[in-house]
Design a protein around this motif. Structure first.
Motif, PDB file in Angstrom:
ATOM      1  N   VAL A  40       1.014  -1.242   0.058  1.00  0.00           N
ATOM      2  CA  VAL A  40       0.128   0.128  -0.113  1.00  0.00           C
ATOM      3  C   VAL A  40       0.875   1.226   0.024  1.00  0.00           C
ATOM      4  CG1 VAL A  40      -2.040   1.202   1.114  1.00  0.00           C
ATOM      5  CG2 VAL A  40      -1.619  -1.148   1.429  1.00  0.00           C
ATOM      6  N   HIS A  41       0.725   1.994  -1.000  1.00  0.00           N
ATOM      7  CA  HIS A  41       1.400   3.370  -0.979  1.00  0.00           C
ATOM      8  C   HIS A  41       0.537   4.439  -0.725  1.00  0.00           C
ATOM      9  CE1 HIS A  41       3.517   6.774  -2.542  1.00  0.00           C
ATOM     10  NE2 HIS A  41       2.688   6.922  -3.703  1.00  0.00           N
ATOM     11  N   TRP A  42       1.041   5.500  -0.139  1.00  0.00           N
ATOM     12  CA  TRP A  42       0.397   6.503   0.504  1.00  0.00           C
ATOM     13  C   TRP A  42       0.531   7.693  -0.308  1.00  0.00           C
ATOM     14  CZ3 TRP A  42      -2.886   4.121   3.801  1.00  0.00           C
ATOM     15  CH2 TRP A  42      -2.360   3.002   4.339  1.00  0.00           C
ATOM     16  N   HIS A  43      -0.204   7.986  -1.190  1.00  0.00           N
ATOM     17  CA  HIS A  43      -0.070   8.958  -2.308  1.00  0.00           C
ATOM     18  C   HIS A  43      -0.273  10.405  -1.590  1.00  0.00           C
ATOM     19  CE1 HIS A  43      -0.294  10.258  -6.724  1.00  0.00           C
ATOM     20  NE2 HIS A  43      -0.451  11.217  -6.062  1.00  0.00           N
ATOM     21  N   GLY A  44       0.986  11.184  -1.698  1.00  0.00           N
ATOM     22  CA  GLY A  44       0.943  12.449  -1.199  1.00  0.00           C
ATOM     23  C   GLY A  44       1.122  12.589   0.084  1.00  0.00           C
ATOM     24  N   TYR A  94      -5.607  12.810   0.442  1.00  0.00           N
ATOM     25  CA  TYR A  94      -4.575  11.928  -0.145  1.00  0.00           C
ATOM     26  C   TYR A  94      -5.374  10.704  -0.589  1.00  0.00           C
ATOM     27  CZ  TYR A  94      -2.051  15.468   2.332  1.00  0.00           C
ATOM     28  OH  TYR A  94      -1.640  16.635   2.580  1.00  0.00           O
ATOM     29  N   TRP A  95      -4.575   9.568  -0.983  1.00  0.00           N
ATOM     30  CA  TRP A  95      -5.341   8.439  -1.162  1.00  0.00           C
ATOM     31  C   TRP A  95      -4.152   7.364  -1.257  1.00  0.00           C
ATOM     32  CZ3 TRP A  95      -5.333   6.171  -6.627  1.00  0.00           C
ATOM     33  CH2 TRP A  95      -4.461   6.689  -7.410  1.00  0.00           C
ATOM     34  N   TYR A  96      -4.764   6.138  -1.204  1.00  0.00           N
ATOM     35  CA  TYR A  96      -3.758   4.929  -0.942  1.00  0.00           C
ATOM     36  C   TYR A  96      -4.158   4.139  -2.195  1.00  0.00           C
ATOM     37  CZ  TYR A  96      -8.106   2.945   1.623  1.00  0.00           C
ATOM     38  OH  TYR A  96      -9.161   2.617   1.741  1.00  0.00           O
ATOM     39  N   HIS A  97      -3.108   3.409  -2.637  1.00  0.00           N
ATOM     40  CA  HIS A  97      -3.418   2.333  -3.642  1.00  0.00           C
ATOM     41  C   HIS A  97      -1.965   1.557  -3.780  1.00  0.00           C
ATOM     42  CE1 HIS A  97      -0.445   4.129  -6.356  1.00  0.00           C
ATOM     43  NE2 HIS A  97      -0.646   5.443  -6.024  1.00  0.00           N
ATOM     44  N   PRO A  98      -2.185   0.326  -4.411  1.00  0.00           N
ATOM     45  CA  PRO A  98      -0.727  -0.703  -4.377  1.00  0.00           C
ATOM     46  C   PRO A  98       0.040  -0.143  -5.198  1.00  0.00           C
ATOM     47  CG  PRO A  98      -2.993  -1.579  -5.118  1.00  0.00           C
ATOM     48  CD  PRO A  98      -3.370  -0.175  -4.892  1.00  0.00           C
ATOM     49  N   HIS A  99       1.387  -0.458  -4.865  1.00  0.00           N
ATOM     50  CA  HIS A  99       2.802  -0.095  -5.713  1.00  0.00           C
ATOM     51  C   HIS A  99       3.316  -1.419  -6.225  1.00  0.00           C
ATOM     52  CE1 HIS A  99       4.969   2.951  -7.507  1.00  0.00           C
ATOM     53  NE2 HIS A  99       4.248   4.052  -6.790  1.00  0.00           N
ATOM     54  N   VAL A 100       2.398  -2.479  -6.418  1.00  0.00           N
ATOM     55  CA  VAL A 100       3.017  -3.678  -6.978  1.00  0.00           C
ATOM     56  C   VAL A 100       2.219  -4.041  -8.031  1.00  0.00           C
ATOM     57  CG1 VAL A 100       3.484  -5.974  -6.602  1.00  0.00           C
ATOM     58  CG2 VAL A 100       4.226  -4.488  -4.973  1.00  0.00           C
ATOM     59  N   PHE A 134       3.133  13.920 -14.217  1.00  0.00           N
ATOM     60  CA  PHE A 134       4.473  13.652 -13.297  1.00  0.00           C
ATOM     61  C   PHE A 134       4.145  13.370 -11.945  1.00  0.00           C
ATOM     62  CE2 PHE A 134       8.395  14.652 -11.161  1.00  0.00           C
ATOM     63  CZ  PHE A 134       9.335  13.631 -11.854  1.00  0.00           C
ATOM     64  N   HIS A 135       4.621  12.503 -11.239  1.00  0.00           N
ATOM     65  CA  HIS A 135       4.243  12.374  -9.750  1.00  0.00           C
ATOM     66  C   HIS A 135       5.527  12.002  -9.273  1.00  0.00           C
ATOM     67  CE1 HIS A 135       2.781  10.898  -6.012  1.00  0.00           C
ATOM     68  NE2 HIS A 135       3.137   9.958  -6.007  1.00  0.00           N
ATOM     69  N   LEU A 136       5.977  12.752  -8.050  1.00  0.00           N
ATOM     70  CA  LEU A 136       6.902  12.424  -7.108  1.00  0.00           C
ATOM     71  C   LEU A 136       6.588  11.869  -5.496  1.00  0.00           C
ATOM     72  CD1 LEU A 136      10.007  12.653  -6.288  1.00  0.00           C
ATOM     73  CD2 LEU A 136       9.430  15.029  -5.475  1.00  0.00           C
ATOM     74  N   HIS A 137       7.103  11.035  -5.152  1.00  0.00           N
ATOM     75  CA  HIS A 137       6.706  10.313  -3.985  1.00  0.00           C
ATOM     76  C   HIS A 137       7.190  11.302  -2.751  1.00  0.00           C
ATOM     77  CE1 HIS A 137       5.364   6.127  -4.921  1.00  0.00           C
ATOM     78  NE2 HIS A 137       5.227   6.711  -5.969  1.00  0.00           N
ATOM     79  N   GLY A 138       6.683  11.494  -1.899  1.00  0.00           N
ATOM     80  CA  GLY A 138       7.278  11.759  -0.411  1.00  0.00           C
ATOM     81  C   GLY A 138       7.581  13.060  -0.427  1.00  0.00           C
ATOM     82  N   PHE A 187       9.757   8.416  -8.692  1.00  0.00           N
ATOM     83  CA  PHE A 187       8.884   9.310  -9.441  1.00  0.00           C
ATOM     84  C   PHE A 187       8.537   8.825 -10.784  1.00  0.00           C
ATOM     85  CE2 PHE A 187      13.376  10.157 -10.141  1.00  0.00           C
ATOM     86  CZ  PHE A 187      13.489   9.972 -11.410  1.00  0.00           C
ATOM     87  N   HIS A 188       7.262   9.130 -11.362  1.00  0.00           N
ATOM     88  CA  HIS A 188       6.966   8.351 -12.337  1.00  0.00           C
ATOM     89  C   HIS A 188       5.620   9.102 -13.087  1.00  0.00           C
ATOM     90  CE1 HIS A 188       3.492   6.307 -10.166  1.00  0.00           C
ATOM     91  NE2 HIS A 188       4.368   6.410  -9.153  1.00  0.00           N
ATOM     92  N   CYS A 189       5.377   8.631 -14.384  1.00  0.00           N
ATOM     93  CA  CYS A 189       3.950   9.153 -14.994  1.00  0.00           C
ATOM     94  C   CYS A 189       2.861   8.310 -14.312  1.00  0.00           C
ATOM     95  CB  CYS A 189       4.093   8.908 -16.297  1.00  0.00           C
ATOM     96  SG  CYS A 189       2.430   9.190 -17.206  1.00  0.00           S
ATOM     97  N   HIS A 190       1.857   9.037 -13.785  1.00  0.00           N
ATOM     98  CA  HIS A 190       0.842   8.343 -12.974  1.00  0.00           C
ATOM     99  C   HIS A 190      -0.369   7.871 -14.012  1.00  0.00           C
ATOM    100  CE1 HIS A 190      -1.290   7.176  -9.499  1.00  0.00           C
ATOM    101  NE2 HIS A 190      -0.197   7.539  -8.669  1.00  0.00           N
ATOM    102  N   ILE A 191       0.039   8.088 -15.277  1.00  0.00           N
ATOM    103  CA  ILE A 191      -1.015   6.965 -16.065  1.00  0.00           C
ATOM    104  C   ILE A 191       0.084   5.706 -16.003  1.00  0.00           C
ATOM    105  CG2 ILE A 191      -1.248   6.302 -18.688  1.00  0.00           C
ATOM    106  CD1 ILE A 191      -1.313   9.416 -19.072  1.00  0.00           C
TER     107      ILE A 191
END
Ligand code: C2O
Ligand code: CU
Ligand code: CU
Length: 490
Positions: free
Chosen positions: A126-130, A165-171, A421-425, A470-474
């Motif tokens: 689970v990733h905690w986006h933002g 914020y939101w949460y979602h998987p990162h695998v 473009f999204h940067l974590h953390g 960091f990554h494209c969130h598409i």
């Protein structure tokens, strides 16, 4: 308890009828010199109609820890059969059995403890986006071993910032998100003025075949990755065309999350004025009246609506297309939810919005390191892949940054279509897009980069060293290589 704006004066201050236009005009008349305090003579809060959000709001997770300052929730990823299309049963991937998962609600300064158990047929995280969490809690495979089926992992998150914020998987995230795994995190600020009755709106889509099964996550192979898969069914809080109720004059604060794997969301509310209060990282500096809200995947917006009476009592809020491929044609709008007003007499505005919502200092930059990132595509053995600075995710060495040293990143896009473009953390502020500063200062974690433009952003590297992404969130584009690692050194 939500902060209430002087409920003791409530009865005395109800005014009926014609005050609505005046209410709209006074929306910005209150130039409150105190940016963070409540307006000193604002109208009061009036309760919304009973059951106003019961058809549309996602459940809120129960706090299992009675101690103040700690919110503990149990979160379980599992398959569940839901009726998303009428009369059609679909086995979807859920948190706690629902799409979206429960909203996790706490206050700024709280510690959020999430006891997460995986009952999916495959590993997940689970990733905690933002959220500005500790690197070990970020939920990427750089931060932890994926949680295998049957296993539990406890996430401990100190909530530093109010916002949505939101949460979602990162695998395997393009599939897992596409199948239904996401939910909102709302961090309330007890010192904020009342800005409307709170509604979480998680917008997404899902691919459902005629027999009710999910469209496979790798549908259409490379083309699906390259274009970004959009499900054929649009969802507002996991439902097709739910109903939200309101009363003319009673303010609502919508916290909108775009949780779709690839789809942009573009919303307007016919006949109503929206006021954008903020985005990814909570309230912006100033409130901004807007005609539409465009959210790239991953982005959020907070929007205030003080409904005006509707001639026929209801409007359909529609999804509208965003031309992310720059091909000049737009698909037809799709109805997302019904916004129905009760027949109660209109109430004068129950909330005033100070023009200044918050003070946000510019990211302090003195001779900052500048990193240039070109979002690009190339061909590898005859197949198109996406990357950053000539390299795909698997080829690129991590970028380096230092805790406590803020940086400027310059993003360019040499492909022919948009990339969020999204940067974590870490939060950033957009300095300018092709030299033009944004209308309001605000904290962001995701920014849409259009082809041929240059986005300059200032990142605040506070003291949370570790390995970040960091990554494209598409999410399909991230799979095709548009992703990188960032090592923040102590
Ligand atoms: Cu929504 Cu890597 O994040
Ligand atoms: Cu993220
Ligand atoms: Cu992209």
């Amino acid at each position: 308890m939500k902060p209430r704006n002087r409920p003791q004066k409530q009865a005395a201050r109800l005014r009926w009828g014609a005050g609505l236009i005046a209410a709209c005009l006074t929306l910005f008349a209150c130039s409150d010199p105190e940016p963070s305090g409540p307006p000193d003579d604002g109208p009061v809060r009036v309760d919304p109609p009973a059951g106003w959000d019961s058809d549309i709001a996602p459940p809120t997770a129960e706090d299992l820890d009675p101690s103040p300052g700690i919110v503990e929730v149990a979160l379980e990823a599992r398959l569940a059969t839901r009726e998303i299309l009428p009369g059609v049963r679909t086995e979807v991937w859920t948190y706690n059995g629902g799409i979206p998962g429960p909203t996790l609600r706490a206050r700024r300064g709280d510690r959020l403890v999430v006891r997460f158990t995986n009952h999916l047929p495959e590993p997940t995280t689970v990733h905690w986006h933002g959220l500005r969490v500790a690197a070990e809690m970020d939920g990427t495979d750089a931060a932890q071993q994926p949680v295998r089926p049957g296993e539990t992992f406890v996430y401990t998150l100190d909530l530093l910032d109010a916002g949505t914020y939101w949460y979602h998987p990162h695998v395997h995230s393009s599939w897992q998100v596409g199948y239904g795994l996401y939910g909102a995190v709302v961090v309330e600020d007890p010192e904020e003025p009342f800005l409307g009755d709170d509604l979480v709106l998680v917008l997404s889509d899902i691919g459902i075949e005629e027999d009710g099964t999910l469209t496979p996550g790798n549908d259409s192979g490379w083309f699906g990755d390259y274009f970004g898969r959009e499900g054929n069914v649009l969802l507002a809080n996991g439902k097709v065309l739910p109903t939200l109720r309101g009363r003319a004059g009673v303010a609502q604060r919508w916290r909108i999350v775009n949780a779709a794997r690839s789809r942009y969301q573009r919303l307007s509310v016919p006949g109503q004025q929206m006021v954008r209060l903020g985005g990814d990282g909570g309230l912006a500096e100033k409130a901004l009246p807007v005609d539409e809200i465009v959210l790239a995947p991953g982005e959020r917006a907070e929007v205030l609506i003080i409904p005006r009476p509707q001639p026929d009592g209801a409007v359909r809020v529609q999804w509208r297309d965003w031309d992310r491929f720059h091909i000049g044609t737009l698909r037809d709008p799709v109805d997302l939810f019904t916004f129905a007003l009760t027949e109660d007499a209109p109430v004068d505005a129950t909330v005033r919005v100070p023009e200044r919502l918050r003070t946000i200092e510019p990211v302090s930059l003195s001779n900052p390191p500048v990193q240039r990132l070109e979002l690009m595509e190339k061909s590898v053995d005859g197949t198109g892949v996406l990357g950053i600075n000539g390299l795909t995710a698997s080829e690129a060495p991590p970028l380096m940054a230092h805790a406590g040293v803020n940086e400027v990143w310059e993003l360019t896009n040499s492909t022919a279509y948009d990339h969020p473009f999204h940067l974590h953390g870490f939060f950033f502020q957009v300095l300018d897009i092709d030299g033009v500063a944004p209308a309001v200062r605000e904290w962001r974690d995701t920014v849409n980069v259009r082809p041929g433009t240059r986005v300059r952003m200032a990142i605040q590297f506070d003291n949370r060293p570790g390995m970040w992404m960091f990554h494209c969130h598409i999410l399909d584009h991230a799979d095709l290589g548009m992703m990188g690692m960032l090592h923040v050194m102590p």
